[in-house]
Design an enzyme around this catalytic site. Sequence first.
Site, short mmCIF file in Angstrom:
data_model
loop_
_atom_site.label_atom_id
_atom_site.label_comp_id
_atom_site.label_asym_id
_atom_site.label_seq_id
_atom_site.Cartn_x
_atom_site.Cartn_y
_atom_site.Cartn_z
N CYS A 1 -10.20 -6.56 -5.37
CA CYS A 1 -10.83 -7.69 -5.48
C CYS A 1 -11.75 -6.46 -5.10
CB CYS A 1 -9.90 -7.78 -3.44
SG CYS A 1 -7.71 -8.10 -3.47
N ASP B 1 -7.95 -5.18 6.92
CA ASP B 1 -6.85 -6.55 6.39
C ASP B 1 -6.98 -6.88 7.53
OD1 ASP B 1 -6.64 -3.50 5.17
OD2 ASP B 1 -6.66 -4.64 3.94
N VAL C 1 -15.47 -0.45 7.31
CA VAL C 1 -14.73 0.02 6.14
C VAL C 1 -15.63 -0.10 5.18
CG1 VAL C 1 -12.82 0.15 5.58
CG2 VAL C 1 -13.15 0.51 7.70
N ASN D 1 0.94 -1.16 0.09
CA ASN D 1 0.22 0.43 -0.05
C ASN D 1 1.16 1.14 0.30
OD1 ASN D 1 -2.33 -1.47 -0.20
ND2 ASN D 1 -2.91 -1.55 2.23
#
EC number: 2.5.1.7
Length: 455
Positions: free
Chosen positions: A137, A327, A349, A41
């Site tokens: 995703c 995550d 989220v 990221n």
Amino acid sequence: MNSLTQDSQKAAARVGLVSDSITIHGGKPLRGRVEVRGAKNLVTKAMVASLLADTPSTLKGVPEISDVAVVSGLLKAHGVAIDSSAPGVLTLDPSNVVGAHFAEIDAHAGSSRIPILFCGPLLHQLGEAFIPDLGGCRIGDRPIDFHLNALRAFGAVVEKSYQGIHLTAPHKLVGADIDLPFPSVGATEQVLLTAVRAEGTTELKNAAIEPEIMDLIAILQKMGAIISVEPNRVIVIEGVETLRGYNHTAIFDRNEAASWAAAALATGGDITVGGATQQELMTFLNVYRKVGGEFDVLEDGIRFWHPGGPLKPVMIETDVHPGFMTDWQQPLIVALTQAEGESVVHETVYENRFGFTEALNEMGANIVVHQSGLASITRRVPRRPLEQAAVITGPTPLHGADVRVPDLRGGFSHLIAALAAEGTSTVSNVGIISRGYELFIDKLRQLGADFELPS
């Protein structure tokens, strides 16, 4: 062949993964040491930032993952020369940036959402940008409206067509006051990458402040940008005319580190994650300890292990940094299937991040997903309209099964479940995992996992 399988096979091919499935003989603790390099990221966004400069940049700690290959392809399509002088080191030279043909962009864009972040730099360099349909995703809507509204605020003209989105800057991009409705990481990156060379000052309110964002700001400052991080999620950017290249070592991948930590807990193992540091994982470490896991912060990494005895149930609310990352919940849920009692995970989220639990239930877990979330007087994170909740009741022994990877983090969770389960599992679509986990097959081998790849 469905589109997810196609994406998986393309991702596997980009990193030289010869098989898109793995057969795992579970029930064996994972023990040993693995190394993590730069965060997916951050690295992919730092590569895009090199487009803004007029001299070459050098990025270190680059992992060998599919998303890096995607961004490399997109940069090369736009005339950026990329060289690797050593493993994990990229030199990016933007001195001959050009517009790319639709077919070249589309060949890469279907596998990543990164192309939307090319808009600001390309508008500065070329006066226009084109973004085809976006992939990534399938964990929720992840609308790009935040991005497009921010670009419009800078003065970009956005035209949508059946092929994608065409952006132009008929006049110079100028600084703007932008207030995000949600502290979106992607939208914050978009504003940073656009504002640094816009004319005038930009004030961004309700910004994301994740460690990867801070590392991107550090990179941009090295390039000559003027960026102030103010209290209460406010970032002020004073635009400059030109930027130079950077020399930077990327922050470690805290998502990969947390995933291996969860694998140690779920399998009753002991894994040292080299390259991980404490500060960026503090929220995760607190929850890990509450569940019953142990860790030791070393000079060159963090050791995670299951100390024996029962695991404890917990209540987790995902949130933007400094909250518990979305995550992190997926791999940890696998360990929570072995906790004594009822755990609850509130996902605030993304609206579709519990799809991976169906496979866990097939393997023997007891997980109930509440599509509209759950109210609770102990909640700290404000409820959102899209949130869901998962109730995990344990302990439930896991057994082998055939499962298909649905997305990046869910896919690694399936790997963990197969490793923890008694019996044999076949996990397919593992190419998706290569989008964010470097050399994960080699690392499983280093940790003593019992598995086979198709010949």
